[in-house]
Design an enzyme around this catalytic site. Structure first.
Site, PDB file in Angstrom:
ATOM      1  CG  HIS A  34     -39.935 -16.281  13.912  1.00  0.00           C
ATOM      2  ND1 HIS A  34     -40.029 -15.362  14.931  1.00  0.00           N
ATOM      3  CD2 HIS A  34     -40.601 -17.380  14.344  1.00  0.00           C
ATOM      4  CE1 HIS A  34     -40.699 -15.878  15.951  1.00  0.00           C
ATOM      5  NE2 HIS A  34     -41.059 -17.122  15.601  1.00  0.00           N
TER       6      HIS A  34
ATOM      7  CG  HIS B 152     -38.826 -22.804  20.902  1.00  0.00           C
ATOM      8  ND1 HIS B 152     -38.612 -22.522  19.557  1.00  0.00           N
ATOM      9  CD2 HIS B 152     -39.671 -21.827  21.342  1.00  0.00           C
ATOM     10  CE1 HIS B 152     -39.277 -21.424  19.219  1.00  0.00           C
ATOM     11  NE2 HIS B 152     -39.935 -20.997  20.281  1.00  0.00           N
TER      12      HIS B 152
ATOM     13  CG  ASP C  26     -44.650 -19.263  17.509  1.00  0.00           C
ATOM     14  OD1 ASP C  26     -44.293 -19.865  18.530  1.00  0.00           O
ATOM     15  OD2 ASP C  26     -44.014 -18.286  17.052  1.00  0.00           O
ATOM     16  CG  HIS C  27     -41.651 -22.362  16.805  1.00  0.00           C
ATOM     17  ND1 HIS C  27     -40.709 -22.157  15.816  1.00  0.00           N
ATOM     18  CD2 HIS C  27     -41.910 -21.138  17.337  1.00  0.00           C
ATOM     19  CE1 HIS C  27     -40.403 -20.864  15.766  1.00  0.00           C
ATOM     20  NE2 HIS C  27     -41.124 -20.224  16.681  1.00  0.00           N
TER      21      HIS C  27
ATOM     22  CG  HIS D 293     -42.565 -20.480  22.848  1.00  0.00           C
ATOM     23  ND1 HIS D 293     -41.632 -19.470  22.771  1.00  0.00           N
ATOM     24  CD2 HIS D 293     -42.750 -20.707  24.182  1.00  0.00           C
ATOM     25  CE1 HIS D 293     -41.280 -19.091  23.996  1.00  0.00           C
ATOM     26  NE2 HIS D 293     -41.939 -19.828  24.859  1.00  0.00           N
TER      27      HIS D 293
ATOM     28  CG  ASP E 178     -38.712 -18.261  18.165  1.00  0.00           C
ATOM     29  OD1 ASP E 178     -38.815 -18.205  16.923  1.00  0.00           O
ATOM     30  OD2 ASP E 178     -39.687 -18.127  18.929  1.00  0.00           O
TER      31      ASP E 178
ATOM     32  CG  HIS F  38     -36.487 -18.127  22.665  1.00  0.00           C
ATOM     33  ND1 HIS F  38     -36.695 -16.776  22.458  1.00  0.00           N
ATOM     34  CD2 HIS F  38     -37.711 -18.720  22.538  1.00  0.00           C
ATOM     35  CE1 HIS F  38     -37.981 -16.573  22.213  1.00  0.00           C
ATOM     36  NE2 HIS F  38     -38.613 -17.725  22.263  1.00  0.00           N
TER      37      HIS F  38
END
Length: 303
Positions: free
Chosen positions: A265, A61, A65-66, A63, A206, A138
């Protein structure tokens, strides 16, 4: 054989002792990366692996942090004189999101191929393996991934000789190719036994627990799964923010019949994941509180 490295195990933000969650898989001379948060390049360097064979980057996805490590990764690849195309796979909006990030990496000496996931489940065939994306739960569109390497049946010399198949075609048939010569057609099923067990990795992060994860991780040799919280009093928080606890991940691994579970994670507040593993292993015995750089070499089973 598959080489697997969990480059980082952190969620939300990189820490001095923990990089953000990212998985790298090497197979047959090519490499695949799942997620590319801030610091992923450093994690690869620390591991001693190379950026050069990376030809596919998948995103669960969008976000930060990814995906926030992608512009730097692209620049590094470009500065290394890469000319081979790079394939990016991710949920709808992939080209738009990457285009925005590329404001700081506008000129690259290689082409980017975008493959957006448009279905709840979607399969991609590439580089000798099968990659399946599946929808998870998520607070934004998010996908897990299963990578599978099939293994053909054993070559039956007696059958090949009985069918009078020229030896020069045996190698092609063993690779699954069909050969035609002088009006005769030779197919792999003429010389190969039943398919043997291949290799399978499933990656999910997530998300809340879902049937899609359980089904796609069924029988996985390695199941890499989010464990955001180890503390049992964080169950309400996990539900609210659509993440998972260690124990929910263990229940999924058990239900899926996976061989091994790597938790990843972790919440930034979770300093010592191993403290919670006794209760986790009571649910699923072959569970690991993964650390940055956790590596496995998956090999085919012998008959």
């Amino acid at each position: 054989m598959l080489d697997v490295c969990l480059l980082g195990t952190g969620g939300m933000m990189p820490l001095p002792y923990r990089w953000l969650t990212s998985l790298m898989v090497r197979y047959n001379g090519s490499s695949l990366l799942i997620d590319c948060g801030e610091g992923t390049q450093i994690a690869i360097k620390e591991k001693g692996w190379s950026f050069k064979p990376i030809d596919v980057i998948c995103f669960t996805h969008y976000h930060g942090d990814h995906i926030s490590g992608l512009p730097g990764m692209l620049l590094t690849m470009g500065n290394a004189d890469r000319t081979e195309p790079l394939t990016l796979i991710g949920p709808k909006g992939l080209e738009r999101v990457v285009g925005a990030l590329r404001v700081i990496a506008p000129e690259l000496p290689f082409r980017i191929i975008y493959k957006e996931i448009t279905e709840r489940e979607q399969t991609f065939e590439m580089n000798g393996y099968r990659l399946k994306a599946f929808r998870v739960n998520h607070n934004v569109p998010c996908y897990g991934y299963t990578l599978e390497v099939d293994r053909a049946g054993r070559f039956d010399v007696a059958r090949a000789e009985a069918a009078e198949i020229p030896k020069c075609f045996w190698g092609l048939l063993q690779k699954g190719e069909t050969v035609e010569k002088d009006g005769r057609v030779f197919t792999p099923d003429m010389v190969l036994g039943p398919a043997r067990k291949g290799l399978k990795i499933t990656y999910a992060t997530d998300t809340r627990p879902t049937d899609s994860i359980k089904m796609n991780a069924k029988g996985a040799d390695l199941f890499v799964c989010e464990g955001m919280y180890g503390e049992k009093d964080k169950q309400k928080k996990a539900r609210e923010y659509k993440h998972m606890t260690f124990y929910e991940a263990a229940e999924l691994a058990k239900a899926a019949g996976a061989k091994e579970l790597w938790l990843t994670h972790y919440s930034p507040s979770l300093n010592y994941p191993e403290e919670f593993m006794k209760d986790v292993r009571a649910i699923f015995g072959n569970a690991v509180a993964a650390k940055d750089g956790q590596t496995a070499e998956l090999v085919f089973e012998e008959a």
